[in-house]
Motif scaffolding. Structure first.
Motif, short mmCIF file in Angstrom:
data_model
loop_
_atom_site.label_atom_id
_atom_site.label_comp_id
_atom_site.label_asym_id
_atom_site.label_seq_id
_atom_site.Cartn_x
_atom_site.Cartn_y
_atom_site.Cartn_z
N SER A 372 103.06 24.94 132.79
CA SER A 372 103.80 25.26 131.75
C SER A 372 103.30 24.55 130.48
N LEU A 373 102.94 23.39 130.48
CA LEU A 373 102.74 22.43 129.44
C LEU A 373 101.46 23.28 128.64
N ILE A 374 100.43 23.96 129.27
CA ILE A 374 99.43 24.45 128.66
C ILE A 374 99.76 25.64 127.85
N TYR A 377 101.73 24.75 124.94
CA TYR A 377 101.10 24.12 123.62
C TYR A 377 100.21 25.71 123.21
N VAL A 378 99.92 26.58 123.98
CA VAL A 378 99.27 27.65 123.44
C VAL A 378 100.14 28.44 122.40
N LEU A 379 101.37 28.70 122.78
CA LEU A 379 102.32 29.28 122.10
C LEU A 379 102.80 28.50 120.89
N ALA A 386 96.06 21.99 124.71
CA ALA A 386 95.93 22.78 126.07
C ALA A 386 94.62 22.57 126.84
N CYS A 387 93.51 22.56 125.96
CA CYS A 387 92.29 22.24 126.55
C CYS A 387 92.05 20.83 127.12
N GLY A 388 92.54 19.94 126.46
CA GLY A 388 92.87 18.65 126.83
C GLY A 388 93.40 18.65 128.42
#
Length: 726
Positions: A372-374, A377-379, A386-388
């Protein structure tokens, strides 16, 4: 002395009794056939045993629960097999009764005669018969009333309860609600148990108003519910969206002097949360604390879940603050529920703060929270963060799922970091995650935007080796590209490149033609249509439909009609858009007869045709009255339904009045429409000319038909008359 013979043992013959066979009937014990210990013979015993094929192994991966071969009835095909399999669990007398029901199938003197053979009817027998599921409800009801009239018999509570269950099972729940009145009339005042049964049945069926009806009936009978039953009533009312009724029941609860439990408060709190009445929620929370029922973490988590389901994120945060005031430590479920809700609502920073709190408390963080967090962050355009989180996920010992990879690939391609996105795509293959079209689509689009067509083709080859359906995926790719801003130009560039690679198909041409038509480039679309023959491709019905739209837009109605005929020759049906465009084009050039014929053809072959077509037929039908006012009423009804009249409607007026009415009434219709500002003065002149021309044509056709009917056409031709059309 003569030798005596050895003694012979006297053997007593076996006497048949209940275990070995049928006992002889007597006056006080009639014959009861059937059952496990009887002389009833089964003609085909194998039908009762479900065949099992031991040699066939069951493969769960290939098993389909919706397959009809797997949906076998539990007792075979014959209904009698099911009946006897259920009836064998009954006592012999009850089995005798239900078997009599099965044989007679209706309440008759013969059935009553068989029931009268019973020496004694007991409440236990009546309850057992009523509980049997495979009986006609009318027979069971009449049996209940018949048993109540027997000498020395009185229904007990078990009979009434079974009767209520039986009525509900037969979907006669309104009749089941009248069982308490029946008990009262027969001298058995209903207790709380009978009302609880009715409430439970209505709660299972989500009938909230019936529950409140039964509750009011309890008060009329003077029955006071326990706390448990009060909770059940309020819970059912809240679940069926009758919160106000639940609060009124709670007020009665307080008037009865009962003490609330934790579950009592939580039922009302969840209902108030669902309705967004947070002020009342906090009042109830204060009341809970005063009654030494301090809400725990499970109560707060339940409140947060309800608010999340209703999309009330501000309410979630208020409840979270209230939980912190109570010094209640949230658990993993509370954290995950709120974090995922914050991420979906684009409050990713707040969600990340809670994520760090979970880290500090050494909670086990689920992979769904990372996902959900990734995605959030992408949106939000922060692909680096997101990569972190992806690295943190892997360091925690998790494997990223395909949804996480797809989200990151999409974010990297939006930032034109296509090489890093391709590495993630290769990582999905290494981890055997089986990438799908959503994985490769952003990479293909990014390659096309960056004009890196060699990598584009290599990726297509790689997809083919992985088992992708490249032809279908290309169709989906072009459909996605043309929907983007300036996507038609990009789609044409990719289309021209793939044309050199012989990677195109007719559905791809259809997508590009449709996009060009929507973009106002009809000539380019028709050029692609003519180009199909150069590549030995056969157009399908969708191709011809797109070409019809383009030809009508360019004014080439004759060519559009030819394409319509090609679709009919293919035994196919044009699309609704093609029908409408062609009918409108024919109406504008005065081909009224052809337009009306296409309208009937469309409504005959299409399940949901245009509303204007349906009103067109209504207009033609009303023209039989030769009344301009009635026709205008139909047009006004069209406008009320949101259907703006066009040249199709006006052509219907011309067609109907020329066939069923007069020119004068048609002119009145156009005059009224001009006064109502549906058409302009110039349109009135154009439609008046069309009206006169069509009337001449209709009159000439009728005259020619009459001459043909009376055989005068040859005489006219012999005299050299050329006034009639040939």
């Amino acid at each position: 002395m003569p030798t005596s013979a050895p003694p012979v043992a006297l053997t007593k013959p076996n006497k048949s009794y209940f275990f070995y066979g049928h006992r002889k009937p007597s006056q006080n014990r009639p014959t009861v056939g059937g059952g496990l210990f009887s002389n009833r013979q089964i003609l085909n015993p194998e039908k009762f045993s479900r065949p099992t094929a031991a040699h066939e192994s069951l493969d769960l991966q290939k098993w389909d629960p919706d397959d009809k071969l797997n949906q076998k009835p539990p007792y075979g095909i014959d209904p009698s097999e099911k009946f006897f399999s259920l009836a064998k669990n009954l006592t012999p007398i009850a089995r005798y009764v239900v078997d009599a029901f099965r044989k007679h199938k209706q309440w008759s003197p013969q059935l009553v005669a068989e029931l009268n053979r019973l020496r004694r009817v007991t409440p236990k027998l009546v309850a057992e018969v009523l509980k049997f599921p495979d009986v006609d409800p009318r027979l069971s009801s009449k049996f209940f009333y018949w048993a109540g009239k027997q000498k020395g018999y009185r229904h007990d509570f078990a009979c009434y309860n079974a009767f209520a269950y039986f009525l509900n099972r037969a979907n006669h729940f309104r009749a089941a609600d009248q069982v308490p009145e029946l008990m009262h009339m027969q001298g058995k005042p209903p207790t709380e148990k009978q009302f609880e049964i009715l409430i439970r049945m209505h709660a299972d069926a989500n009938r909230g108003l019936r529950i409140h009806y039964v509750y009011e009936k309890m008060t009329k009978f003077g029955v006071k519910p326990r706390v448990f039953l009060y909770n059940r009533i309020m819970d059912a009312l809240v679940k069926t969206n009758h919160l106000d009724l639940a609060i009124s029941v709670y007020n009665d609860f307080k008037e009865d002097g009962l003490v609330e439990e934790n579950i009592t408060y939580m039922i009302l709190i969840k209902g108030l949360c669902k309705s967004g009445r947070l002020d009342e929620v906090f009042d109830l929370l204060d009341r809970m604390r005063k009654n030494l029922c301090k809400p725990d973490v499970f109560a707060y988590t339940a409140m947060i879940k309800v608010l999340v389901s209703e999309g009330d994120l501000n309410g979630c945060l208020k409840v979270w603050q209230e939980m912190q005031k109570d010094r209640v430590e949230p658990d993993v479920m509370a954290y995950s529920t709120l974090v995922m809700a914050l991420c979906k609502s684009n409050y990713v920073d707040k969600g990340y703060e809670l994520f760090k709190e979970m880290k500090e408390r050494s909670y086990l963080i689920d992979r769904s929270i990372y996902g959900s967090l990734i995605e959030a962050y992408v949106l939000d355009g922060r692909v680096g963060s997101a990569c972190g989180l992806l690295k943190d996920l892997m360091d925690s010992g998790y494997r990223a799922d395909l949804a996480i990879y797809n989200s990151l690939i999409k974010g990297l391609c939006n930032e034109e970091l296509v090489d890093r996105a391709y590495k993630l795509f290769q990582a999905t293959i290494r981890e055997e995650l089986k990438p799908d079209f959503d994985t490769v689509k952003p990479i293909l689009v990014c390659y096309a935007e960056l004009k890196r067509m060699k990598e584009f083709c290599k990726l297509l080859e790689h997809m083919k080796n992985l088992g992708f359906s490249v032809s279908d995926d290309l169709i989906r790719l072009f459909s996605g590209i043309v929907e983007k801003t300036n996507g038609v130009e990009l789609a044409l560039e990719v289309f021209e490149f793939l044309k050199t690679q012989n990677c195109l198909s007719v559905p791809i041409y259809n997508v590009i033609m449709e996009a060009l038509f929507k973009n106002g480039e009809e000539k380019k679309a028709l050029a692609l249509f003519r180009e199909l023959s150069d590549f030995d491709m056969v157009p399908d019905s969708s191709t011809y439909c797109n070409a019809i739209l383009c030809c009508v837009k360019l004014g080439d109605i004759h060519e559009a009609c030819n394409m319509h005929n090609m679709i009919i020759e293919m035994s196919s049906v044009p699309s609704v858009a093609a029908y409408y465009s062609l009918v409108k084009g024919l109406s504008e050039i005065g081909e009224v007869d052809a337009a009306m014929m296409l309208i009937r053809d469309c409504l005959a072959h299409v399940t949901c045709g245009p509303m204007e077509f349906k009103y067109t037929l209504t207009v033609i039908h009303v023209c039989k009255l030769n009344d301009a006012g009635k026709v205008v009423e139909v047009v006004n009804e069209m406008v009320d339904q949101g259907c703006v009249p066009s040249s199709i409607t006006y052509s219907a007026v011309i067609y109907g009045m020329c066939k069923h009415g007069t020119i004068e009434e048609a002119r009145k219709v156009f005059s009224i429409l001009r006064e109502s500002k549906f058409i302009t003065e110039a349109d009135v002149i154009v439609y008046d000319e069309m009206l006169i021309d069509h009337m001449k044509k209709t009159t000439a056709d009728l005259l020619l038909s009459g001459l043909k009917f009376f055989g005068l056409e040859s005489k006219l031709k012999a005299k050299g008359c050329t006034l009639l059309p040939s």
